[in-house]
Design an enzyme around this catalytic site. Structure first.
Site, PDB file in Angstrom:
ATOM      1  N   PHE A  31      71.151  70.236  24.956  1.00  9.22           N
ATOM      2  CA  PHE A  31      71.402  68.849  24.550  1.00  9.22           C
ATOM      3  C   PHE A  31      72.160  68.160  25.671  1.00  9.22           C
ATOM      4  O   PHE A  31      73.196  68.645  26.109  1.00  9.22           O
ATOM      5  CB  PHE A  31      72.209  68.773  23.254  1.00  9.22           C
ATOM      6  CG  PHE A  31      72.412  67.346  22.797  1.00  9.22           C
ATOM      7  CD1 PHE A  31      71.425  66.688  22.071  1.00  9.22           C
ATOM      8  CD2 PHE A  31      73.567  66.649  23.129  1.00  9.22           C
ATOM      9  CE1 PHE A  31      71.599  65.357  21.689  1.00  9.22           C
ATOM     10  CE2 PHE A  31      73.744  65.321  22.747  1.00  9.22           C
ATOM     11  CZ  PHE A  31      72.757  64.676  22.022  1.00  9.22           C
ATOM     12  N   ASP A  62      76.432  71.031  32.585  1.00  8.88           N
ATOM     13  CA  ASP A  62      76.812  70.068  31.548  1.00  8.88           C
ATOM     14  C   ASP A  62      77.922  70.693  30.719  1.00  8.88           C
ATOM     15  O   ASP A  62      77.679  71.535  29.861  1.00  8.88           O
ATOM     16  CB  ASP A  62      75.596  69.714  30.675  1.00  8.88           C
ATOM     17  CG  ASP A  62      75.957  68.705  29.572  1.00  8.88           C
ATOM     18  OD1 ASP A  62      77.160  68.492  29.324  1.00  8.88           O
ATOM     19  OD2 ASP A  62      75.025  68.149  28.955  1.00  8.88           O
ATOM     20  N   LYS A  85      83.603  64.101  26.028  1.00 14.96           N
ATOM     21  CA  LYS A  85      84.254  64.461  24.759  1.00 14.96           C
ATOM     22  C   LYS A  85      85.800  64.519  24.799  1.00 14.96           C
ATOM     23  O   LYS A  85      86.429  63.541  24.456  1.00 14.96           O
ATOM     24  CB  LYS A  85      83.623  65.731  24.208  1.00 14.96           C
ATOM     25  CG  LYS A  85      82.160  65.446  23.774  1.00 14.96           C
ATOM     26  CD  LYS A  85      81.588  66.490  22.850  1.00 14.96           C
ATOM     27  CE  LYS A  85      80.375  66.010  22.087  1.00 14.96           C
ATOM     28  NZ  LYS A  85      79.095  66.140  22.783  1.00 14.96           N
TER      29      LYS A  85
END
Ligand code: PLP
Length: 400
Positions: free
Chosen positions: A138, A223, A252
């Site tokens: 993702f 990532d 995040k």
């Protein structure tokens, strides 16, 4: 606004991409605890999906944001921004990188990383623009990051996608090797897949990707939007594997709850970006980078990563105990540090478990397949983990 009214208004005016949300509105938090609009208390094992690393209402973070808001929210990147420079320096120190760019989100950080890799080969006069990415990965919701994402159900409605992303099975080094062509620019990998179900890369795989990139002259793009910022016990999860990527993305937890993302690279790669090659109106503004500077300083100067390692090990053994105790209902556990998951047996839908946990005052997430996903704030305590353990055990006994 009363909860019923809130739900009605949301249904009428907000685009329905989140479907039926859990019928809860959190209005206050302190440490690892949350309170909803009826005054009910919860213990948080989600942290706003790996965002609120210090929990809620952290006094240092709140003070920093309040002071910064009172002085300066935003100017523009035409001018120098002190917290931006200071946060960039700290981020380089902690990640082992040389240069940083701040974005507003994870997807934007990935977009920047993809652009930087393409520019790097463009400058060399090499026609390398393809990326190898992993199935079940993702990487975000923009068109390019959606194309990088290895999950067809996210992509189906949005064709034609951005071309030149080739998906190979995760943890399959020979598949990655076979996918390399003359056009390959880089390999994009999450060291621990988050949305895909909390699936760690094997050491052989991650080291193998590094070696493959070195051998073929490709860029390794990690990532770490979910796995980074210390969540697995090292600042980057890659560092726990002894692997240094060429480009890394973060977001995040970077602002502790203020929206900010970043991509960072070694000098040899970062120098590909020249004036006007990239930019952002909001990216790296005073408020966001003041929050990031606070978060990064605290990670750098406190023993919080040791704490993540210790609490993470305790949490992991507690989840393993649950799996041993309920072999019929739990098929396994996966994770590292405070990024953990429980794989539920097929006939217990994760969503149903989440509802039952919420009823009993625990906020937990789900991820790919049928997993419960745990991303607690780094300040979570062992007695809170024990309480979660008891709660899950009670639910499994009931539905067993
Ligand atoms: C959340 C996430 C993203 C996307 O970040 P946004 O801030 O939602 O754009 C990308 N990659 C990974 C691994 C993520 O967990």
């Amino acid at each position: 606004m009363e909860l019923k009214k809130l739900i009605q208004t949301d249904r009428q005016y907000y685009m329905n991409v989140f479907g039926d949300r859990f019928p809860v509105e959190f209005v206050r938090g302190k440490g690892a605890y949350l309170w909803d609009s009826t005054g009910k208390k919860y213990c948080d094992f989600l942290a706003g999906i790996a965002v609120n690393l210090f929990g809620y209402s952290d006094s240092g973070l709140v003070q920093t944001i309040q002071n910064q808001a009172a002085n300066m929210l935003h100017t523009s990147n035409y001018f120098y921004v002190a917290p931006q420079a200071k946060a960039a320096k700290l981020l380089c120190k902690l990640s082992g990188m040389d240069k940083v760019f701040f974005s507003n989100s994870g997807a934007e950080a990935m977009e920047g990383a993809i652009k930087l890799a393409r520019k790097y080969f463009y400058d060399k006069g090499q026609e390398k623009y393809e990326f190898i990415t992993m199935k079940q990965s993702f990487h975000g919701r923009t068109l390019a990051t959606l194309s990088a994402t290895g999950q067809q159900h996210f992509q189906a409605p949005y064709h034609p996608l951005v071309p030149a992303f080739i998906h190979v099975p995760f943890n399959d080094l020979s598949a990655a090797r076979d996918a390399v062509t003359k056009k390959t620019a880089g390999i994009i990998v999450e060291p621990i897949q988050g949305e895909g179900g909390v699936v760690p890369a094997t050491s052989e795989f991650l080291q193998g990707i590094r070696d493959l990139c070195d051998e073929k002259g490709l860029l390794m793009i990690a990532d770490e939007i979910q796995s980074g910022m210390g969540r697995t016990g090292t600042f980057l999860a890659c560092q726990g594997y002894g692997v240094q990527p060429d480009i890394v993305t973060l977001a995040k937890a970077l602002g502790g709850g203020i929206p900010i993302g970043a991509f960072a690279a070694k000098d040899s790669v970062a120098q590909a970006f020249a004036p006007s090659d990239h930019g952002s109106t909001f990216g790296g503004n005073h408020l966001a980078t003041a929050a990031a500077e606070y978060v990064l300083t605290r990670i750098d100067q406190s023993d919080i990563l040791n704490r993540v390692q210790q609490t993470g090990a305790y949490f992991q053994s507690s989840l393993e105990k649950l799996a041993d105790q309920f072999p019929g209902q739990i098929s396994g556990t996966r994770g590292k540090g405070l990024m953990q998951s429980l794989q539920l047996n097929g006939d217990i839908p994760a969503k149903k478990m989440l509802g039952k946990l919420l009823d009993r005052g625990f906020v937990v997430g789900s991820a790919g397949g049928n997993s419960l996903r745990f991303l607690p704030p780094y300040i979570v305590a062992e007695d809170q983990i024990d309480a979660l353990y008891t709660c899950i055990a009670d639910i499994l006994k009931e539905i067993g």
